[in-house]
Motif scaffolding. Sequence first.
Motif, PDB file in Angstrom:
ATOM      1  N   TYR A  80      -1.882   3.507  12.922  1.00 10.78           N
ATOM      2  CA  TYR A  80      -3.318   3.287  13.103  1.00 10.78           C
ATOM      3  C   TYR A  80      -3.849   2.320  12.052  1.00 10.78           C
ATOM      4  N   GLU A  81      -3.499   2.554  10.804  1.00 10.77           N
ATOM      5  CA  GLU A  81      -4.062   1.753   9.719  1.00 10.77           C
ATOM      6  C   GLU A  81      -3.535   0.324   9.718  1.00 10.77           C
ATOM      7  N   LEU A  82      -2.338   0.120  10.270  1.00  9.47           N
ATOM      8  CA  LEU A  82      -1.775  -1.228  10.360  1.00  9.47           C
ATOM      9  C   LEU A  82      -2.015  -1.853  11.737  1.00  9.47           C
ATOM     10  N   HIS A  83      -2.747  -1.124  12.579  1.00  8.73           N
ATOM     11  CA  HIS A  83      -3.078  -1.608  13.920  1.00  8.73           C
ATOM     12  C   HIS A  83      -1.797  -1.942  14.694  1.00  8.73           C
TER      13      HIS A  83
ATOM     14  N   MET B   8       5.495  -7.668  10.874  1.00 13.23           N
ATOM     15  CA  MET B   8       5.159  -6.272  10.611  1.00 13.23           C
ATOM     16  C   MET B   8       6.020  -5.683   9.500  1.00 13.23           C
ATOM     17  N   ASP B   9       7.242  -6.183   9.325  1.00 13.22           N
ATOM     18  CA  ASP B   9       8.078  -5.714   8.216  1.00 13.22           C
ATOM     19  C   ASP B   9       7.370  -5.939   6.880  1.00 13.22           C
ATOM     20  N   GLU B  10       6.832  -7.145   6.686  1.00 10.77           N
ATOM     21  CA  GLU B  10       6.167  -7.495   5.431  1.00 10.77           C
ATOM     22  C   GLU B  10       4.874  -6.705   5.262  1.00 10.77           C
ATOM     23  N   ARG B  11       4.141  -6.524   6.350  1.00 11.76           N
ATOM     24  CA  ARG B  11       2.886  -5.780   6.280  1.00 11.76           C
ATOM     25  C   ARG B  11       3.144  -4.323   5.922  1.00 11.76           C
ATOM     26  N   LEU B  12       4.204  -3.739   6.502  1.00 10.74           N
ATOM     27  CA  LEU B  12       4.535  -2.352   6.207  1.00 10.74           C
ATOM     28  C   LEU B  12       4.957  -2.189   4.748  1.00 10.74           C
ATOM     29  N   LEU B  13       5.745  -3.117   4.243  1.00 11.01           N
ATOM     30  CA  LEU B  13       6.159  -3.072   2.841  1.00 11.01           C
ATOM     31  C   LEU B  13       4.947  -3.141   1.920  1.00 11.01           C
ATOM     32  N   SER B  14       4.045  -4.058   2.191  1.00  9.67           N
ATOM     33  CA  SER B  14       2.834  -4.199   1.379  1.00  9.67           C
ATOM     34  C   SER B  14       2.003  -2.928   1.431  1.00  9.67           C
ATOM     35  N   TYR B  15       1.911  -2.350   2.606  1.00  9.71           N
ATOM     36  CA  TYR B  15       1.149  -1.111   2.796  1.00  9.71           C
ATOM     37  C   TYR B  15       1.736   0.015   1.952  1.00  9.71           C
TER      38      TYR B  15
END
Length: 210
Positions: A176-179, A147-154
């Motif tokens: 919500y958008e990152l589920h 989730m760290d990487e997904r949040l950074l990308s987001y």
Amino acid sequence: MVQELKNSYGHLFEDALINDIIQVGTYKEVSAGDKMIEIGAYIKGMPLLVSGAIKILREDKNGDELLLYYLEKGDTCSMTMSCCMGQTKSEIRAIAETDTKLIMVPIQKMELWTSKYKSWRNFVFESYHNRLNEMLHTMDSIAFDNMDERLLSYLKEKVRINKDKTIRNTHQEIAYELHSSRVVISRLLKKLENMGRIKLHRNYIEILNL
């Protein structure tokens, strides 16, 4: 509308197709946050973006959303095309990420133009390819990235799309958008703040160094 259409699609479409779009297309302006397509609705036209950005979201059985991809200038939505061609209900939700200008093309013209114009046919196939790759990237991110990487990308994508280092989404909206959950997102945002990469304010997030 004419000049904006030519600026965005003139390098893709021949003059005859541009003229056809001008004759039958409907020019629309929508504000950031406006809902443009709802899940379960029938779609009567296909959008051609001339400015701005639209986010495409999917919903699970519990009503939780997942951000699939963004549409930008020169794009269209392959999932919208599928619904138009099959005359089926929409399986996605489309919300304007920024103030957006677009031209809606009637579904009746899509099949005709596919056989009549090679440039339109190529555009449709390339759109399917690009949106499929974006959805595969989203699936890979969920399956393989933490989730760290997904949040950074987001956050990076938000900055790029909005051309602004101030992000005004709440922690809950990001979750919500990152589920994910608000608690997890808030914890990770605080971690990024402690690393000096962002600054958390009461109603917005300031991007410092991503």
